[in-house]
Write a protein that holds these residues in place. Structure first.
Motif, mmCIF file in Angstrom:
data_model
loop_
_atom_site.group_PDB
_atom_site.id
_atom_site.type_symbol
_atom_site.label_atom_id
_atom_site.label_comp_id
_atom_site.label_asym_id
_atom_site.label_seq_id
_atom_site.Cartn_x
_atom_site.Cartn_y
_atom_site.Cartn_z
ATOM 1 N N GLY A 20 0.811 -1.214 0.000
ATOM 2 C CA GLY A 20 0.000 0.000 0.000
ATOM 3 C C GLY A 20 0.844 1.264 0.000
ATOM 4 O O GLY A 20 0.512 2.239 -0.681
ATOM 5 N N ARG A 21 1.934 1.236 0.758
ATOM 6 C CA ARG A 21 2.831 2.403 0.765
ATOM 7 C C ARG A 21 3.467 2.606 -0.599
ATOM 8 O O ARG A 21 3.616 3.735 -1.067
ATOM 9 C CB ARG A 21 3.922 2.230 1.843
ATOM 10 N N TRP A 22 3.833 1.496 -1.222
ATOM 11 C CA TRP A 22 4.428 1.596 -2.566
ATOM 12 C C TRP A 22 3.411 2.198 -3.550
ATOM 13 O O TRP A 22 3.753 3.091 -4.340
ATOM 14 C CB TRP A 22 4.898 0.209 -3.040
ATOM 15 N N VAL A 23 2.184 1.722 -3.493
ATOM 16 C CA VAL A 23 1.131 2.223 -4.390
ATOM 17 C C VAL A 23 0.916 3.721 -4.156
ATOM 18 O O VAL A 23 0.876 4.519 -5.100
ATOM 19 C CB VAL A 23 -0.194 1.441 -4.204
ATOM 20 N N LEU A 24 0.798 4.100 -2.889
ATOM 21 C CA LEU A 24 0.573 5.508 -2.538
ATOM 22 C C LEU A 24 1.668 6.396 -3.117
ATOM 23 O O LEU A 24 1.400 7.383 -3.811
ATOM 24 C CB LEU A 24 0.514 5.635 -1.004
ATOM 25 N N ARG A 25 2.914 6.048 -2.847
ATOM 26 C CA ARG A 25 4.033 6.901 -3.296
ATOM 27 C C ARG A 25 4.149 6.930 -4.807
ATOM 28 O O ARG A 25 4.386 7.984 -5.402
ATOM 29 C CB ARG A 25 5.353 6.411 -2.681
ATOM 30 N N THR A 26 3.965 5.781 -5.432
ATOM 31 C CA THR A 26 4.101 5.713 -6.882
ATOM 32 C C THR A 26 2.993 6.516 -7.569
ATOM 33 O O THR A 26 3.243 7.285 -8.505
ATOM 34 C CB THR A 26 4.059 4.247 -7.352
ATOM 35 N N ALA A 27 1.762 6.359 -7.088
ATOM 36 C CA ALA A 27 0.620 7.033 -7.712
ATOM 37 C C ALA A 27 0.719 8.546 -7.544
ATOM 38 O O ALA A 27 0.488 9.315 -8.495
ATOM 39 C CB ALA A 27 -0.685 6.509 -7.114
ATOM 40 N N VAL A 28 1.075 8.973 -6.362
ATOM 41 C CA VAL A 28 1.186 10.408 -6.092
ATOM 42 C C VAL A 28 2.344 11.014 -6.889
ATOM 43 O O VAL A 28 2.235 12.111 -7.456
ATOM 44 C CB VAL A 28 1.321 10.617 -4.557
ATOM 45 N N GLY A 29 3.452 10.289 -6.985
ATOM 46 C CA GLY A 29 4.590 10.737 -7.791
ATOM 47 C C GLY A 29 4.220 10.860 -9.263
ATOM 48 O O GLY A 29 4.628 11.789 -9.962
ATOM 49 N N GLN A 30 3.415 9.912 -9.719
ATOM 50 C CA GLN A 30 2.959 9.931 -11.112
ATOM 51 C C GLN A 30 2.078 11.152 -11.390
ATOM 52 O O GLN A 30 2.199 11.808 -12.424
ATOM 53 C CB GLN A 30 2.187 8.642 -11.425
ATOM 54 N N LEU A 31 1.195 11.444 -10.451
ATOM 55 C CA LEU A 31 0.317 12.597 -10.630
ATOM 56 C C LEU A 31 1.148 13.884 -10.726
ATOM 57 O O LEU A 31 0.878 14.754 -11.559
ATOM 58 C CB LEU A 31 -0.690 12.693 -9.471
ATOM 59 N N ARG A 32 2.159 13.963 -9.894
ATOM 60 C CA ARG A 32 3.057 15.130 -9.944
ATOM 61 C C ARG A 32 3.702 15.243 -11.333
ATOM 62 O O ARG A 32 3.779 16.320 -11.918
ATOM 63 C CB ARG A 32 4.100 15.000 -8.827
#
Ligand code: C2E
Ligand code: CA
Ligand code: CA
Ligand code: CA
Length: 282
Positions: free
Chosen positions: A90-102
């Motif tokens: 879940g932490r990996w998903v959160l960081r990856t998704a938010v980084g992608q949005l940026r």
């Protein structure tokens, strides 16, 4: 690409392997997978039905296994949840998704789109004391406002009704991230809790849209669901829209948002970026 979604190979077939042995095999390999970049996120658009504007995208995890190829989440999320590995995932998903949005916001080819990222959160995440901090730190690191992120939670996760869950939900709500009930109508479907929870959106399970294709008179029933959602002050998102007819029917009864193969299949980063750069309305 398109063929990936259909190619659902059953690598870990419970019928052929003893359950425990199976679980051990997946857990060991999955822990390694999270650390060595074998997981990937695909992104699927969520569209404002009245305008065709992309208002969000859902991040959906896949496992790019070095031997078995692409493995779908239904095959490893349940094991991750049962073993506690889900927190790391879940932490990996959160960081990856938010980084992608940026990245999409910074990229001149895609920055005209102003949409939010939706991620799936499991019941175990609500049980973690660090979850709220993880979310707020991930957003701060990418300089994203809390409304940029919507957390999708299933009914079963959200109505477990223990104090820690309620505390976590309230904290997330206070933080300002969007909260959405996922797969609404698939399980419990007690309408009573809809008004009591600090959620903003309800994503109606795709079974309802599927039935509409078979029997158009179902639309009256869907309109009733839509009315309940609206009368609770919530926004409805309809998933599993596969045809123009389904999209039009939902639009005709005033549904706000939709998601499904008709608007776009879940795509890897490059494919979704391309979709954003092409101007398209539905
Ligand atoms: P979900 O959250 O209900 O996600 C929607 C699923 O429906 C996705 O399957 C998506 O590919 C599929 N779908 C989208 N549009 C259509 C359509 O028009 N027709 C049909 N028939 N299907 C459509 P997927 O990607 O296999 O994900 C399955 C489930 O795995 C998700 O269901 C979610 O519960 C879970 N999942 C996926 N990614 C994550 C994640 O990062 N974390 C957690 N905890 N769970 C995840
Ligand atoms: Ca979801
Ligand atoms: Ca769903
Ligand atoms: Ca689901």
């Amino acid at each position: 690409s398109k063929s990936e979604g259909r190619n659902k190979l059953r690598v870990f077939d419970p019928a052929t392997l003893h359950a425990r042995q199976l679980q051990r095999q997946i857990v060991g390999e999955l822990r390694e997978a999270i650390r060595s970049d074998q997981l990937v996120l695909n992104y699927q658009p969520i569209v404002e039905l009245a305008t065709g504007r992309i208002e969000g995208c859902e991040a959906l995890v896949r496992w790019n296994h070095p031997v078995h190829g692409l493995i779908m989440p239904d095959q490893f999320i349940p094991v991750a949840e049962a073993t506690g590995l889900i927190a790391e995932l879940g932490r990996w998903v959160l960081r990856t998704a938010v980084g992608q949005l940026r990245q999409w916001r910074d990229n001149p080819a895609t920055s005209q789109h102003d949409f939010s990222m939706r991620i799936n959160v499991s019941a175990a995440d609500l049980q973690s004391l660090e979850f709220v901090d993880d979310v707020s730190e991930a957003l701060a690191e990418e300089s994203l406002s809390p409304e940029s992120l919507v957390l999708e939670l299933t009914e079963s996760a959200i109505i477990q009704n223990n104090e820690l869950d309620r505390y976590t939900l309230a904290s997330l709500h206070r933080l300002g991230v969007g909260l959405e009930i996922d797969d609404f109508g698939a399980g419990y479907s007690s309408m009573g809790y809809l008004r009591k929870l600090p959620v903003d959106r309800v994503k109606v399970d795709r079974q309802f849209v599927k039935d509409l294709g078979k029997d158009p008179s179902q639309l009256v029933f869907l309109a009733a669901i839509q009315d309940v959602i609206r009368s609770c002050g919530l926004e409805g998102v309809w998933e599993g829209i596969e045809t123009a007819e389904e999209a039009e029917a939902l639009r005709s009864i005033g549904c706000a948002s939709g998601q499904g193969y008709y608007f776009g299949r879940p795509l890897p980063e490059a494919g979704f970026t391309e979709q954003l750069t092409r101007l398209r309305t539905w």
